[in-house]
Design an enzyme around this catalytic site. Structure first.
Site, PDB file in Angstrom:
ATOM      1  CE  LYS A  55     -16.530  57.519  29.421  1.00  0.00           C
ATOM      2  NZ  LYS A  55     -17.153  56.199  29.361  1.00  0.00           N
TER       3      LYS A  55
ATOM      4  CB  ALA B 123     -25.882  50.616  33.441  1.00  0.00           C
TER       5      ALA B 123
ATOM      6  CB  ALA C  28     -26.672  57.255  38.896  1.00  0.00           C
TER       7      ALA C  28
ATOM      8  N   PRO D  40     -21.358  58.697  22.914  1.00  0.00           N
ATOM      9  CG  PRO D  40     -23.581  58.102  22.546  1.00  0.00           C
ATOM     10  CD  PRO D  40     -22.195  57.858  22.053  1.00  0.00           C
TER      11      PRO D  40
ATOM     12  N   GLY E 134     -30.903  55.297  39.442  1.00  0.00           N
ATOM     13  CA  GLY E 134     -30.591  56.194  38.323  1.00  0.00           C
ATOM     14  C   GLY E 134     -31.458  55.872  37.121  1.00  0.00           C
TER      15      GLY E 134
ATOM     16  CB  VAL F 217     -28.326  52.770  30.681  1.00  0.00           C
ATOM     17  CG1 VAL F 217     -28.227  51.262  30.845  1.00  0.00           C
ATOM     18  CG2 VAL F 217     -27.364  53.247  29.593  1.00  0.00           C
ATOM     19  N   GLY F 218     -30.873  53.374  32.508  1.00  0.00           N
ATOM     20  CA  GLY F 218     -31.779  52.952  33.573  1.00  0.00           C
ATOM     21  C   GLY F 218     -33.200  52.732  33.053  1.00  0.00           C
TER      22      GLY F 218
HETATM   23  N1  PHE Z   1     -20.070  55.657  26.966  1.00  0.00           N
HETATM   24  C1  PHE Z   1     -20.467  54.303  26.935  1.00  0.00           C
HETATM   25  C2  PHE Z   1     -19.532  53.445  27.772  1.00  0.00           C
HETATM   26  O1  PHE Z   1     -18.992  53.881  28.744  1.00  0.00           O
HETATM   27  C3  PHE Z   1     -20.705  53.731  25.596  1.00  0.00           C
HETATM   28  C4  PHE Z   1     -19.772  54.002  24.448  1.00  0.00           C
HETATM   29  C5  PHE Z   1     -18.398  53.961  24.534  1.00  0.00           C
HETATM   30  C6  PHE Z   1     -20.325  54.224  23.247  1.00  0.00           C
HETATM   31  C7  PHE Z   1     -17.614  54.122  23.436  1.00  0.00           C
HETATM   32  C8  PHE Z   1     -19.538  54.393  22.154  1.00  0.00           C
HETATM   33  C9  PHE Z   1     -18.190  54.358  22.241  1.00  0.00           C
HETATM   34  O2  PHE Z   1     -19.345  52.282  27.526  1.00  0.00           O
END
Ligand code: PHE
Length: 349
Positions: A78, A259, A238, A114, A181, A185-186
């Protein structure tokens, strides 16, 4: 910073301070056991540099579990870009380009998508600078687009599966669901819940988000009172850490299904939920839809229909196994989910 990294069980952390903006960039690569690390880029202000790093480390670990549980050969990683509160909007794109150049230097070890604070348009920009390193670019740019509808579908499926275990029926019609949130997604989730005939409550810090929720037919509740509001399902959508020793005694719900990544303050909070008889759908299992869609569509050529049915099946199968494992072994659902993911990670070694 030293203490956080030493206490972490991941592989690598890349640190960059962006002198022009004062932003801190962390790319955390938790595990490449199953493949190159894939995880979102989160961009927001943090109270401290350690908060930003800590978020990156926890989120990266969550991605390792998410991919393993979803059955994808991808590793966990990440990126967090901790920006100043007053970041000049004209500086945002140049900052993202410098971040993309950094990702490019990693030579494919980390690929992104994203997350909170970034969009598919940002992925277009990242891919311009570092081709092949961004999922979920816009559709015109050749990507799979906004993953939020797929994430919401997975969370909605998780709610039905959890409702079946908790209330004896999967239907959400007439169930009171509080969506905390109203972000990308919310919003999608509120739409699905309304369509399913649920009674939707929403809490949101921004006035624009709250107005959107009201327009969509949700009853807007004060964010400060959200956790204690009586509902069937509490849905954290959120940021993380919402379910903790401080908030669990206040919860007035039958289940927690949302989510957000890293919903629990600490792993032990899962035991506190269990003691209170609140059924928890582990976050990295419930929210895997967006990640599955990104890789499924872009690396396996899945159609949108195939992607949707794969997400529904993955969430139903995994949660079914996790609930059975938790019941059978007398452990929390979170512990069961971790065991399931760790088993798959061990098989990939
Ligand atoms: N960021 C989102 C998640 O936490 C989705 C995502 C992850 C999109 C990796 C693309 C690649 O799951």
């Amino acid at each position: 910073m030293q203490h956080l990294i030493e206490a972490w069980d991941g592989e690598e952390v890349v640190v960059r301070r962006d002198r022009r903006t004062g932003a801190w960039i962390f790319v955390a690569i938790h595990s490449t056991t199953l493949g190159a690390a894939v995880g979102g880029t989160r961009m927001k202000p943090y109270e401290s540099v350690d908060d930003a790093l800590g978020d990156a480390l926890r989120l990266a670990r969550g991605m390792s579990y998410k991919w393993a549980a979803a059955g994808f050969d991808a590793g966990g990683g990440k990126a967090v870009i901790g920006v100043p509160e007053d970041l000049d909007t004209a500086e945002r794109d140049p900052l993202l380009r410098r971040y993309a150049a950094l990702v490019g230097t990693l030579g494919g070890l980390f690929m992104t998508g994203p997350d909170s604070g970034t969009t598919s348009r940002d992925m277009d920009l990242i891919a311009e600078v570092a081709p092949g390193s961004a999922f979920c670019r816009t559709v015109p740019a050749g990507g799979s687009g906004n993953p939020a509808p797929y994430t919401a579908l997975g969370v909605f499926t998780a709610m039905q599966a959890t409702a079946l275990r908790t209330f004896g029926e999967a239907s959400l019609a007439g169930r009171r669901v509080l969506v905390q949130g109203v972000g990308s997604v919310g919003r999608e989730l509120i739409g699905l819940l309304a369509e399913a005939g649920a009674e939707v409550l929403a809490s949101e810090l921004t006035s624009s988000g709250a107005a959107w929720a009201a327009e969509a037919g949700a009853r807007v509740v004060d964010p400060a009172a959200a956790v204690g509001t009586s509902c069937d399902v509490f849905a954290p959508c959120a940021l993380g850490g919402v379910v903790s020793a401080a908030t669990i005694p206040l919860l007035d719900c039958g289940a927690v299904v949302g989510a957000a990544n890293n919903q629990l303050g600490t792993p032990e909070d899962a035991d506190l939920l269990q003691e209170r008889g609140i059924v928890y759908a582990p976050d990295f299992v419930a929210n895997c839809g967006g990640a599955i869609a990104a890789l499924g569509i872009e690396t396996r050529g899945w159609t949108p229909e195939a992607t949707r049915s794969r997400i529904v099946a993955a969430v139903e199968d995994n949660l079914g196994e996790i609930f059975d494992m938790a019941d059978g072994a007398g452990i929390s659902t979170d512990t069961a989910a971790r065991r399931l993911a760790e088993r798959r990670l061990a098989m990939g070694e």
